[in-house]
Design a protein around this motif. Structure first.
Motif, PDB file in Angstrom:
ATOM      1  N   UNK A   1     -29.179  22.714 -14.721  1.00  0.00           N
ATOM      2  CA  UNK A   1     -29.427  23.952 -14.240  1.00  0.00           C
ATOM      3  C   UNK A   1     -29.014  25.169 -15.247  1.00  0.00           C
ATOM      4  N   UNK A   2     -29.351  26.014 -15.531  1.00  0.00           N
ATOM      5  CA  UNK A   2     -28.823  27.163 -16.403  1.00  0.00           C
ATOM      6  C   UNK A   2     -29.099  28.669 -15.854  1.00  0.00           C
TER       7      UNK A   2
ATOM      8  N   UNK B   1     -21.483  10.804 -10.566  1.00  0.00           N
ATOM      9  CA  UNK B   1     -22.395  11.714  -9.966  1.00  0.00           C
ATOM     10  C   UNK B   1     -22.147  13.064  -9.941  1.00  0.00           C
ATOM     11  N   UNK B   2     -22.184  13.815 -10.987  1.00  0.00           N
ATOM     12  CA  UNK B   2     -22.197  15.422 -11.311  1.00  0.00           C
ATOM     13  C   UNK B   2     -23.222  16.035 -11.449  1.00  0.00           C
ATOM     14  N   UNK B   3     -23.292  17.255 -11.280  1.00  0.00           N
ATOM     15  CA  UNK B   3     -24.224  18.357 -11.494  1.00  0.00           C
ATOM     16  C   UNK B   3     -23.666  19.326 -12.318  1.00  0.00           C
ATOM     17  N   UNK B   4     -24.431  19.508 -13.442  1.00  0.00           N
ATOM     18  CA  UNK B   4     -23.789  20.366 -14.556  1.00  0.00           C
ATOM     19  C   UNK B   4     -24.610  21.576 -14.621  1.00  0.00           C
ATOM     20  N   UNK B   5     -23.894  22.845 -14.281  1.00  0.00           N
ATOM     21  CA  UNK B   5     -24.568  23.963 -14.500  1.00  0.00           C
ATOM     22  C   UNK B   5     -24.092  25.041 -15.562  1.00  0.00           C
ATOM     23  N   UNK B   6     -24.975  25.177 -16.472  1.00  0.00           N
ATOM     24  CA  UNK B   6     -24.595  26.137 -17.466  1.00  0.00           C
ATOM     25  C   UNK B   6     -24.788  27.676 -17.177  1.00  0.00           C
TER      26      UNK B   6
ATOM     27  N   UNK C   1     -19.963  19.405  -8.419  1.00  0.00           N
ATOM     28  CA  UNK C   1     -20.816  20.768  -8.955  1.00  0.00           C
ATOM     29  C   UNK C   1     -19.882  21.355 -10.346  1.00  0.00           C
ATOM     30  N   UNK C   2     -20.270  21.339 -11.462  1.00  0.00           N
ATOM     31  CA  UNK C   2     -19.500  21.759 -12.431  1.00  0.00           C
ATOM     32  C   UNK C   2     -20.054  22.642 -13.256  1.00  0.00           C
ATOM     33  N   UNK C   3     -19.587  23.841 -13.377  1.00  0.00           N
ATOM     34  CA  UNK C   3     -20.034  25.252 -14.307  1.00  0.00           C
ATOM     35  C   UNK C   3     -19.460  24.994 -15.636  1.00  0.00           C
ATOM     36  N   UNK C   4     -20.447  25.097 -16.502  1.00  0.00           N
ATOM     37  CA  UNK C   4     -19.801  25.371 -17.875  1.00  0.00           C
ATOM     38  C   UNK C   4     -20.276  26.742 -18.475  1.00  0.00           C
ATOM     39  N   UNK C   5     -19.291  27.490 -18.911  1.00  0.00           N
ATOM     40  CA  UNK C   5     -19.353  28.670 -19.374  1.00  0.00           C
ATOM     41  C   UNK C   5     -19.950  28.600 -21.242  1.00  0.00           C
ATOM     42  N   UNK C   6     -20.850  28.934 -21.558  1.00  0.00           N
ATOM     43  CA  UNK C   6     -21.477  28.710 -22.987  1.00  0.00           C
ATOM     44  C   UNK C   6     -21.659  29.929 -23.591  1.00  0.00           C
TER      45      UNK C   6
END
Ligand SMILES: Cc1cc2nc3c(=O)[nH]c(=O)nc-3n(C[C@H](O)[C@H](O)[C@H](O)COP(=O)(O)OP(=O)(O)OC[C@H]3O[C@@H](n4cnc5c(N)ncnc54)[C@H](O)[C@@H]3O)c2cc1C
Lengths: 249, 321
Positions: free
Chosen positions: A71-72, A44-49, A3-8
């Protein structure tokens, strides 16, 4: 699944192109999104903005969604406005703790090209109490319990394996987005973006936005001075001759 | 009234470096204006004689904690310990990568105002300490104060202040700190490989009197070659915008702007350059700017001394005659 969170952050487009209006994805964040989109093809990664911003952030979020985000979380509330790094960090960390407490990696662009403090990533890692890696120039792969990244320090470039959970501050940027898949873009436009208010997040008014900030800009002045220029008219030959003369002086 | 504590955190580890000297010199000046006391916080491993050098620049006191590793989290804990005991009104850090991280950790932990990359600090009766820095892709300079924050923290740009030996003899006290916490650092990573980075050198640009800048308006190799030939003739160095460098037309060391170099020639000619802020910050110290662009509203004309609305290719052909 990792699970990866990206700060935008969305920033004024005119900062990279004077003729551009509206907001664009911060170029450092764009690099991260594009990188993750590439890695996602075979991992297999899930990216959450996660983005703190008003209505004008929508277009950038649609593009982020179309590019890679599964997801955002859109922290959109006037009470979040005018936050300095301390208030921003508090808001982002509250959201990550509440909605994505099991994040393996949190990734931030190293700078936002408007505020340009570069402080939020380190401050956020301190609030989340996770390991911090600065000056990251590339992300190579995401494994089962660790990821491989490239980072620089004074004079060296290192390839490093880091154990989850961690936070990265990424120092590479892209000024132009790659072409988006039209179908993905259409789908992203129709997607329902979760709008999160300060109340829903459960953060006190005195902890976010201007009220939660510890610094305040009292004034700012332009330091790129406009000049009165002399326009050289005439034929192309006259123009060229004019410059030749200036060079010969 | 009690004296204000003005801290300078030295991150050189085994000596008092000139960057620290610069900060102490500024702190000394601020202490005069604000009735302050200059304290250097030294973490690392050095001798008492070396620490005494802080007095040269005006320090009143050095707080010294011996430690063997330079690790941000460890230093954060030690710094927090010292802060909780003696307090500070202002803390100045260098803007090395290490100190940028350390200061962010510290400000986040205590929720103090933090201003990054200051180019000036002053003390004003009505505002207290005011920090100046550039923002908006280096196009504006902002004045910032801390509000509702017990302590103001900042990082300072290198060479923003001048290292200055004071002409008074100061009695320096050295306080040895005895940090009781753990000195362990946790290793949650493993270095797989490490290579030295070649720092590219573009020394020919340092003294160039004439510089030609190439932007994306230069669309073909022929035009580019003509500009290079003209460059040879006039003894000009040819540089480019980020876009041109990304396209591979010029090596990175010739990129001018925010993420490249800054230059200050007598004459800069911009060929087909739009004039984004990130480029302008690198050329704004040029004595004279001549811009050639086919769009009469291109922003580059705002800071040009000589404006030439023309197609670059036609212009350079004529120019090379
Ligand atoms: C974090 C960050 C850091 C950056 N750092 C830098 C940096 O260090 N240096 C840098 O330069 N940029 C930097 N940039 C990029 C910057 O924002 C601009 O994108 C870039 O400077 C634009 O380059 P350009 O002027 O060559 O291209 P463009 O903006 O595409 O401009 C081309 C110009 O050529 C003109 N033109 C087109 N055809 C012709 C013709 N036939 N004849 C005459 N004129 C013509 C057009 O009118 C236009 O004005 C950075 C961006 C970011 C986000």
């Amino acid at each position: 699944m990792i699970k990866i969170v990206v700060c935008l952050k969305m920033v004024p487009g005119k900062l990279i192109d004077a003729e551009r209006s509206g907001l664009i994805i911060n170029p450092y964040d764009l690099f991260v999104l594009e990188k993750l989109a590439k890695l996602k093809k075979n991992t297999d990664i899930s990216v959450i903005g996660i983005c703190m911003g008003g209505e004008s952030a929508r277009e950038g979020l649609v593009r982020s969604k179309a590019l890679v985000c599964d997801d955002i979380y859109w922290l959109n509330d006037i009470k979040f406005a005018q936050a300095d790094t301390i208030a921003t960090t508090k808001t982002l960390s509250a959201a990550i703790k509440k909605y994505i407490p099991d994040a393996d990696a949190v990734i931030c662009g190293g700078h936002a090209i408007d505020g340009e403090t570069g402080q939020v990533p380190a401050e956020l890692s301190e609030k989340l109490r996770i390991t911090y890696f600065s000056s990251v120039t590339d992300i190579e792969s995401f494994g089962h319990d660790s990821a491989v990244i490239v980072k620089k320090d004074e004079g060296h470039e290192m390839t490093v394996r880091c154990r989850y959970p961690f936070l990265l501050s990424v120092d590479s940027f892209l000024t132009y987005a790659s072409n988006l898949n039209i179908i993905a873009l259409k789908r992203a436009q129709k997607w329902e973006y979760k709008i999160i208010s300060s109340e829903e997040l459960g953060i006190a008014q005195t902890d976010c936005g201007a009220a939660g900030s510890k610094t305040k800009v009292i004034n700012s002045v332009n330091i790129i001075y406009k000049k009165e220029s002399i326009e050289v008219g005439g034929s192309i030959k006259e123009k060229a001759d004019h410059v030749k003369k200036l060079l010969q002086q | 009234m009690d004296k204000r504590n003005i801290w300078v955190v030295c991150d050189a580890f085994d000596h008092v470096d000139s960057f620290t000297g610069q900060l102490v010199s500024k702190a000394y000046q601020l202490s005069k204006e604000s009735n302050g006391c200059v304290q250097v916080i030294f973490l690392g491993n050095t001798s008492e004689d070396e620490l005494k050098r802080c007095a040269l620049y005006g320090a009143d006191e050095v707080v010294y904690q011996h430690c063997e590793t330079k690790d941000e989290r460890l230093w954060l804990d030690i710094l927090s310990d010292i802060y909780s005991s003696i307090g500070a009104d202002v803390i100045m850090f260098t803007n090395s990568d290490f100190s940028k991280t350390l200061s962010s950790f510290f400000a986040s932990r205590f929720e103090f105002g933090l201003t990054a990359d200051c180019i000036d600090i002053c003390f004003e009766d009505e505002n207290g300490f005011v920090f100046e820095r550039a923002a908006m892709s280096d196009s504006v300079q902002a004045r910032i104060i801390c509000i509702d924050s017990q302590c103001c923290t900042c990082t300072v740009k290198k060479n923003a202040f001048v290292e200055n030996v004071i002409n008074e003899v100061k009695e320096l006290s050295i306080r040895k700190w005895d940090y009781k916490g753990s000195f362990n650092t946790d290793d949650t990573y493993e270095v797989i490989s490490c290579v030295k980075r070649e720092i590219e050198n573009s020394a020919d640009l340092d003294n160039a009197k004439i510089v030609f800048g190439v932007g994306r308006g230069v669309k073909d190799k022929e035009t580019f070659d003509l500009i290079c030939q003209a460059g040879k003739k006039y003894n000009a160095v040819v540089v480019g915008t980020k876009c041109v460098v990304d396209d591979g037309l010029l090596p990175k060391k010739y990129q001018v702007g925010q993420s490249g170099r800054s230059i200050a020639p007598d004459i800069y000619i911009a060929f087909g350059i739009s004039g984004a802020n990130q480029h302008l910050v690198g050329i704004r110290n040029s004595r004279q700017i001549i811009a050639v662009n086919n769009n009469e509203n291109a922003p580059i004309f705002n800071i040009a001394d000589v404006k030439i609305v023309a197609d670059v290719k036609e212009f350079i052909k004529e120019f090379s005659e």
